[in-house]
Design a protein around this motif. Structure first.
Motif, mmCIF file in Angstrom:
data_model
loop_
_atom_site.group_PDB
_atom_site.id
_atom_site.type_symbol
_atom_site.label_atom_id
_atom_site.label_comp_id
_atom_site.label_asym_id
_atom_site.label_seq_id
_atom_site.Cartn_x
_atom_site.Cartn_y
_atom_site.Cartn_z
ATOM 1 N N VAL A 4 0.890 -1.107 -0.074
ATOM 2 C CA VAL A 4 -0.095 -0.014 -0.032
ATOM 3 C C VAL A 4 1.056 1.253 -0.101
ATOM 4 O O VAL A 4 1.857 1.314 0.700
ATOM 5 C CB VAL A 4 -1.074 0.015 1.207
ATOM 6 N N PRO A 5 0.834 2.288 -0.745
ATOM 7 C CA PRO A 5 1.531 3.264 -0.907
ATOM 8 C C PRO A 5 1.591 4.275 0.545
ATOM 9 O O PRO A 5 0.533 4.519 1.023
ATOM 10 C CB PRO A 5 1.163 4.285 -2.022
ATOM 11 N N ASP A 6 2.804 4.634 0.921
ATOM 12 C CA ASP A 6 2.797 5.624 2.008
ATOM 13 C C ASP A 6 2.043 6.844 1.841
ATOM 14 O O ASP A 6 1.561 7.261 2.714
ATOM 15 C CB ASP A 6 4.211 5.729 2.293
ATOM 16 N N ALA A 7 1.834 7.163 0.526
ATOM 17 C CA ALA A 7 1.232 8.499 0.567
ATOM 18 C C ALA A 7 -0.585 8.255 0.880
ATOM 19 O O ALA A 7 -1.228 9.485 1.403
ATOM 20 C CB ALA A 7 1.049 8.968 -0.970
ATOM 21 N N LEU A 8 -1.185 6.973 1.050
ATOM 22 C CA LEU A 8 -2.217 6.837 1.394
ATOM 23 C C LEU A 8 -2.284 6.750 2.864
ATOM 24 O O LEU A 8 -3.303 6.621 3.469
ATOM 25 C CB LEU A 8 -3.087 5.675 0.738
ATOM 26 N N LEU A 9 -1.251 6.356 3.450
ATOM 27 C CA LEU A 9 -0.967 6.127 4.960
ATOM 28 C C LEU A 9 -0.982 7.486 5.661
ATOM 29 O O LEU A 9 0.153 7.887 6.136
ATOM 30 C CB LEU A 9 -0.218 5.036 5.459
ATOM 31 N N ARG A 10 -1.962 8.257 5.858
ATOM 32 C CA ARG A 10 -1.996 9.668 6.373
ATOM 33 C C ARG A 10 -2.002 9.962 7.986
ATOM 34 O O ARG A 10 -1.775 10.847 8.205
ATOM 35 C CB ARG A 10 -3.118 10.379 5.632
ATOM 36 N N HIS A 11 -2.291 8.718 8.525
ATOM 37 C CA HIS A 11 -2.480 8.888 10.149
ATOM 38 C C HIS A 11 -1.308 8.213 10.647
ATOM 39 O O HIS A 11 -0.510 7.567 10.080
ATOM 40 C CB HIS A 11 -3.782 8.251 10.650
ATOM 41 N N ARG A 12 -1.005 8.722 11.939
ATOM 42 C CA ARG A 12 -0.194 7.716 12.970
ATOM 43 C C ARG A 12 -0.879 7.399 13.903
ATOM 44 O O ARG A 12 -1.266 7.845 14.880
ATOM 45 C CB ARG A 12 0.960 8.805 13.319
ATOM 46 N N VAL A 13 -0.323 5.994 14.465
ATOM 47 C CA VAL A 13 -0.796 5.348 15.412
ATOM 48 C C VAL A 13 0.204 4.595 16.326
ATOM 49 O O VAL A 13 1.370 4.819 15.694
ATOM 50 C CB VAL A 13 -1.647 4.275 15.021
ATOM 51 N N THR A 14 -0.002 4.516 17.562
ATOM 52 C CA THR A 14 1.133 3.788 18.305
ATOM 53 C C THR A 14 0.465 2.242 18.747
ATOM 54 O O THR A 14 -0.651 2.158 18.912
ATOM 55 C CB THR A 14 1.166 4.447 19.664
ATOM 56 N N VAL A 15 1.281 1.458 18.520
ATOM 57 C CA VAL A 15 0.844 0.040 18.724
ATOM 58 C C VAL A 15 1.866 -0.513 20.026
ATOM 59 O O VAL A 15 2.908 -0.608 19.746
ATOM 60 C CB VAL A 15 1.087 -0.971 17.506
ATOM 61 N N GLU A 16 0.980 -1.112 20.857
ATOM 62 C CA GLU A 16 1.609 -1.997 21.973
ATOM 63 C C GLU A 16 1.300 -3.689 21.874
ATOM 64 O O GLU A 16 0.270 -3.873 22.448
ATOM 65 C CB GLU A 16 1.445 -1.487 23.359
ATOM 66 N N PRO A 17 2.148 -4.005 21.455
ATOM 67 C CA PRO A 17 1.802 -5.503 21.000
ATOM 68 C C PRO A 17 1.342 -6.467 22.320
ATOM 69 O O PRO A 17 2.162 -6.347 23.263
ATOM 70 C CB PRO A 17 2.812 -6.266 20.388
ATOM 71 N N TYR A 18 0.501 -7.113 22.261
ATOM 72 C CA TYR A 18 0.017 -7.862 23.352
ATOM 73 C C TYR A 18 1.033 -8.972 23.598
ATOM 74 O O TYR A 18 0.912 -9.948 22.656
ATOM 75 C CB TYR A 18 -1.482 -8.234 23.305
ATOM 76 N N LEU A 19 1.591 -9.599 24.625
ATOM 77 C CA LEU A 19 2.392 -10.504 25.008
ATOM 78 C C LEU A 19 1.642 -11.691 25.699
ATOM 79 O O LEU A 19 2.273 -12.803 25.616
ATOM 80 C CB LEU A 19 3.461 -10.148 25.597
ATOM 81 N N GLY A 20 0.650 -11.446 26.546
ATOM 82 C CA GLY A 20 -0.069 -12.451 27.127
ATOM 83 C C GLY A 20 -0.320 -11.985 28.399
ATOM 84 O O GLY A 20 -0.145 -10.802 28.884
#
Length: 107
Positions: A4-20
């Motif tokens: 997917v082109p970076d130009a379409l990814l206009r937002h920024r999110v933060t992800v904290e991966p679930y470990l258990g």
């Protein structure tokens, strides 16, 4: 494979991966800030990965392929809302001219 082109990814999110889960509750990996994404705040029904029940997703996040965001991960949306990943899907179409991406459905 076309991404997917970076130009379409206009937002920024933060992800904290679930470990258990531990005796003290859920544990998460280190936050991954500024993940480029396209966020759609729409209501849709999805199947929860853990038990197969149909639940309501209030936000869908599209990112470049390869994002590590298992169900249960915390996702901070661009508006500051912290939500939980319900299901993650990798979309690919080898040989077709459509972009590959990762879709995360959030509570």
């Amino acid at each position: 494979m076309v991404r997917v082109p970076d130009a379409l990814l206009r937002h920024r999110v933060t992800v904290e991966p679930y470990l258990g889960d531990t005796a003290y509750g859920p544990t998460y990996g280190p936050p991954v800030p500024n993940v480029r994404a396209l966020v759609a705040a729409t209501v849709r029904q999805v199947r929860r990965a853990s038990d197969g029940r149909e639940v309501v997703s209030t936000a869908q996040v599209i990112t470049a392929p390869g994002l590590t965001c298992p169900p249960g991960s915390r996702v901070t949306l661009p508006d500051g809302r912290v939500t939980t990943a319900i299901a993650t899907a990798e979309h690919t179409a080898p040989g077709l001219p459509v972009p590959a991406c990762t879709e995360v459905s959030c509570e």
